[in-house]
Scaffold this motif. Structure first.
Motif, PDB file in Angstrom:
ATOM      1  N   CYS A  23     -67.493 -25.379  29.050  1.00 37.77           N
ATOM      2  CA  CYS A  23     -67.875 -26.784  28.935  1.00 37.77           C
ATOM      3  C   CYS A  23     -67.743 -27.236  27.488  1.00 37.77           C
ATOM      4  O   CYS A  23     -68.408 -26.711  26.591  1.00 37.77           O
ATOM      5  N   HIS A  39     -66.887 -31.916  29.337  1.00 38.14           N
ATOM      6  CA  HIS A  39     -65.926 -31.657  30.399  1.00 38.14           C
ATOM      7  C   HIS A  39     -65.550 -30.184  30.389  1.00 38.14           C
ATOM      8  O   HIS A  39     -65.748 -29.486  29.403  1.00 38.14           O
ATOM      9  N   PHE A  40     -64.972 -29.750  31.506  1.00 38.57           N
ATOM     10  CA  PHE A  40     -64.737 -28.315  31.665  1.00 38.57           C
ATOM     11  C   PHE A  40     -63.271 -27.964  31.467  1.00 38.57           C
ATOM     12  O   PHE A  40     -62.384 -28.696  31.907  1.00 38.57           O
ATOM     13  N   ASN A  91     -60.383 -24.376  31.143  1.00 37.14           N
ATOM     14  CA  ASN A  91     -60.197 -22.997  31.602  1.00 37.14           C
ATOM     15  C   ASN A  91     -60.379 -21.985  30.472  1.00 37.14           C
ATOM     16  O   ASN A  91     -60.283 -22.332  29.308  1.00 37.14           O
ATOM     17  N   ASN A 112     -62.091 -24.003  34.940  1.00 38.08           N
ATOM     18  CA  ASN A 112     -63.206 -24.852  34.529  1.00 38.08           C
ATOM     19  C   ASN A 112     -64.448 -24.057  34.135  1.00 38.08           C
ATOM     20  O   ASN A 112     -65.553 -24.299  34.570  1.00 38.08           O
TER      21      ASN A 112
END
Lengths: 608, 262
Positions: free
Chosen positions: A338, A320-321, A323, A335
């Motif tokens: 990863c 998931h991404f 910041n 985002n």
């Protein structure tokens, strides 16, 4: 023979023009810490680092002797850009150690007060010099004796060009009269380098051979980064000059750094690297050529491990991404990173290794001494409550003078409402050996094992994760134990199976850990980071960028009510760790072999 | 020093008066030596209320606040603690460094710090309604780091919170002139030094130089000490024990005062 004579002649000439006082020389490395503090005192940006400057070539007037000897084209000048302040490796202009030392302080003071990219640097230097003297009368005597001496030296220059003569005269006058130069168009080459000045960043005029940004990153580098690249190039060309001569004013005693730099630049030219390579090249102290090669071999090794199929990494989802903070933009890159959670499968559960049993036993007995349950103390001279039994007993005594009035009791309750997440850095640098047989990673593994035993004994909630990264697209976040799992032989097996990964994208790992800790219901949340070096990655995540992102991540964690604490075995770490975690937020372990023993102690100090 | 003088940094005096009028408790946080205690004393005088100060420590129990049974010849009797005393008689109960106290201790404040304004004493079965003039004020320094120390959010969220910091340069200068009895030039110099040293906070030194220390320095100077010595002994030495940090700080002071020192 001819060569011999040539060398002697060369040395003679150099000596003749080398007007420095070697026995009064002051070295930057000896003063680094003091200068850093001084820089912060005077308001310098805390994210910037003081570093050693390279030579710069400046086309300028040279004396006859200089021309004969082929020197006087390169100088060690103090300069700064928006990443750091670069000072000469040593200073020896004056026949007095105090003055040479003060020279460093002077340059740092200028750096703290001067904006990084001020236009018209000559004017700015003069102006700030005057301001400094006014604010700090202590600089007055230094400045006066320094300019007196330096002006005397400058009169020895043989300036032919009338235009330049005029400039020089105006310059000297402005120094003597302490006025600003009214010509506002000085360039670097107009004035013979003046060691009391702070110079602007090296920018390139030959902007023709720029790099192509093959935008592998989602956010392509900005314009300013391009000039950085060129700066490096320019420096590389200067390296060739090195053989010709030494600087007129000072020389760099350890040219080790320059050599490494050259190596790195050669690599960036065999076009196997994208623009990120330049970030690496810039911060030579962190990433070296050897490290990158080792990285490749590590990758091959990993692949082989897969083939064997014994213990296997199992990705939990596609990732998931999250910041990342870009200090240049002063904004988050949404985002951008990863996170890939992984867990090892096919792990063989193991019992506590024999080598650690003794230590664990000892620590356990120490922990048992600290009873953490409710303790009721009776027979106290004062306390919360009267213990009725003791009271009645006391009343029953005939001769009360023989019996002290100790019939109070008090209750001490110590409960630990605490969740701890241990985040271990398993970047490639942990592969380095402490001794022939022991690597840093082994010590981290042993440390985690002993520490887990202790936490388990204390019945404190804890989770264990390790991380390493390979660019923003692949931050491997490995689960050793989450908060729900109990500590068991399987966890030990996972710890034993930890392997060094790639790089240290610390900010991302901290954000991910904060997210996990934030979900815990305890009143206190501790994020314990075990690391062996600065945040860095193969892309631009290095130097100031990495530090500022990590700092931001730590601030976010604190806002969530999490207490971050860093245990590091990087001896050089003090400067940046204090900036990241605050003075009380970290500890440096000098001997990494002590890590297993020290970790529980640190934890107890933090939480008791 | 008389506590009647206080230089307001912002709207804290008005806020305090409003809170006192509305019977709301106040929480003050700020670094050491920035004027928290002075402010409370000043407000106590201004409002004509007695200040009961309790300095909290990690051995402080609820009984130390509320009171306990003591013994004399006839048997036991109940002795009010400072908190109970203030609740009964009115006045400002000031708990200094409240996070130093164990967390379970501060829970006794809960019923006092909300609309109920009562103090239940379970040992005597009493339920004391607070005097109309009773006001609860707590303070702490958010700078210390220990994971287990810190206020429970449930306690924190019952207070009107004031965040103190060192006063701004102008006010700090005035304070130093008044308290330390020095002229404006010296006071300004001290403030400049303080501002420079405060930049090191969190990275190189644990606590920054406080207004209190600046006043000490000013006092030494007005007693005839030379400014360099006065600053080194009052400001520099207390900030750090690391020789290299001290050395730089001494250099800084030297740079500031050399003209008078030579």
């Amino acid at each position: 023979m001819e060569e011999q004579i040539g060398k002697v002649w060369d040395r003679f000439l150099k000596k003749k023009i080398n007007k420095s006082y070697d026995d009064k020389r002051v070295f930057f490395t000896d003063k680094r810490k003091a200068l850093n503090i001084f820089y912060h005192l005077l308001g310098g940006e805390k994210g910037k680092e003081l570093q050693i400057a390279d030579k710069r070539s400046i086309k300028t007037t040279r004396s006859v002797l200089e021309r004969v000897s082929g020197s006087g084209t390169t100088f060690f000048l103090a300069w700064q850009d928006d990443k750091g302040v670069y000072l000469p490796a040593s200073l020896a202009y004056f026949d007095n150690e105090k003055l040479n030392e003060m020279h460093y302080f002077w340059l740092v003071a200028l750096a703290a007060k001067m904006p990084a990219n001020a236009p018209n640097f000559a004017q700015k230097n003069l102006q700030i010099a005057h301001e400094l003297i006014q604010t700090y009368p202590g600089f007055e005597s230094f400045y006066q004796s320094a300019i007196t001496y330096l002006i005397k030296e400058r009169l020895r220059l043989s300036i032919k060009d009338p235009e330049q003569q005029r400039h020089e005269l105006a310059f000297i006058n402005s120094l003597v009269d302490r006025e600003l130069i009214n010509v506002s168009t000085y360039t670097l080459n107009n004035i013979y380098p003046f060691p009391l000045w702070l110079y602007p960043a090296q920018t390139s005029q030959q902007a023709s051979n720029s790099f192509d940004d093959d935008a592998e990153l989602e956010n392509s580098p900005q314009k300013s980064e391009k000039t950085e690249e060129l700066k490096m190039k320019k420096r590389s060309s200067q390296m060739d000059d090195e053989k010709k001569s030494d600087g007129l004013l000072i020389f760099l005693p350890d040219s080790l750094m320059s050599i490494m730099e050259q190596v790195n630049l050669d690599r960036s030219e065999d076009d196997s690297f994208d623009e990120d390579a330049l970030y690496n090249a810039e911060d030579l102290e962190e990433i070296t050529l050897g490290k990158k090669r080792a990285n490749l071999s590590a990758r091959i090794k990993m692949d082989l491990d897969f083939a064997e199929g014994a213990a296997e990494e199992y990705p939990l989802g596609k990732g998931h991404f999250i910041n990342e903070w870009d200090y240049k933009k002063q904004d988050y890159l949404e985002n951008y990173v990863c996170i890939k959670p992984i867990i090892d499968i096919n792990i063989k559960p193991i019992a506590l290794p024999k080598r650690l049993q003794k230590m664990v036993k000892k620590i356990a007995s120490e922990l048992d001494l600290m009873q953490l349950d409710r303790i009721k103390n009776n027979k106290l001279p004062y306390g919360d409550e009267i213990n009725l039994d003791t009271w009645i007993e006391y009343l029953g005594h005939q001769d009360k003078s023989l019996h002290p009035q100790k019939f109070y009791e008090s209750v001490e309750r110590k409960c630990r409402d605490l969740a701890t997440l241990i985040l271990a850095d398993v970047s490639l640098s942990t592969e380095a050996g402490i001794t022939q047989e022991i690597r840093i990673i082994d010590m981290i593994k042993d440390g985690l094992m002993v520490f887990s035993e202790s936490l388990n004994r204390l019945q404190d909630q804890f989770a264990l994760y390790t991380f390493s990264s390979l660019k923003n697209t692949n931050v491997r976040f490995q689960i050793i134990k989450n908060f729900k799992e109990g500590y068991s032989d399987l966890i030990r097996g996972r710890i034993e199976n930890i392997k060094p990964g790639y790089y240290t994208r610390l900010g991302a790992a901290i954000r991910e850990s904060s997210k996990i800790l934030d979900k815990q219901q305890t009143a206190n949340k501790l994020l314990l980071i075990i690391s062996d070096g600065k945040p860095n990655d193969v892309d631009r995540y290095d130097g100031r960028y990495g530090i500022e992102d990590t700092k931001k991540a730590i601030e976010e964690a604190k806002r969530l009510g999490i207490t971050p604490f860093c245990v590091t075995i990087d001896l050089e770490a003090k400067d940046y760790l204090a900036y990241l975690f605050g003075r009380n937020g970290y500890v440096v372990i000098r001997d990494s072999k002590k890590l297993p023993k020290v970790l529980p102690e640190i934890y107890m100090n933090l939480t008791l | 020093m008389d506590s009647s003088s206080y230089f307001a940094q912002a709207n804290e005096v008005e806020l305090f008066e409003a809170a006192a009028a509305m019977k709301l408790p106040i929480l003050i946080k700020g670094p050491t030596g920035c004027g928290k205690t002075r402010f409370i004393e000043f407000m106590g005088q201004k409002l004509g209320r007695k200040v009961h100060t309790v300095v909290c420590h990690d051995d402080l129990s609820a009984a130390d606040l509320i009171g306990r049974h003591l013994i004399r010849e006839e048997g036991t009797y109940w002795q009010d603690g400072p908190l109970t005393k203030a609740v009964r008689e009115g006045g400002i109960c000031y708990l200094d460094e409240v996070i130093e106290a164990r967390k379970d201790t501060t829970v006794v404040l809960h019923s006092l710090a909300d609309y109920r304004r009562v103090l239940p004493i379970d040992r005597t079965g009493e339920l004391i309604e607070a005097h109309p003039d009773f006001m609860l004020v707590v303070s702490y320094n958010p700078g210390y780091q220990n994971v287990l120390k810190g206020m429970k959010p449930s306690t924190k969220q019952r207070f009107i919170a004031l965040s103190f910091d060192y006063p701004n340069a102008e006010i700090e200068c005035q304070i130093i002139m008044k308290e330390g009895d020095v002229n404006e030039t010296v006071a300004q110099k001290l403030v400049t030094i303080a501002h420079e040293i405060r930049r090191l906070k969190e990275s190189d030194i644990q606590e920054a130089v406080s207004t209190r220390l600046l006043i000490y320095a000013a006092k030494l100077i007005s007693q005839g000490f030379n400014p360099y010595d006065a600053c080194v002994h009052s400001i520099v030495e207390s900030l750090s024990d690391e020789e290299d940090v001290l050395e730089v700080l001494r250099t800084l002071i030297k740079l500031h005062f050399l003209d008078e020192n030579n």
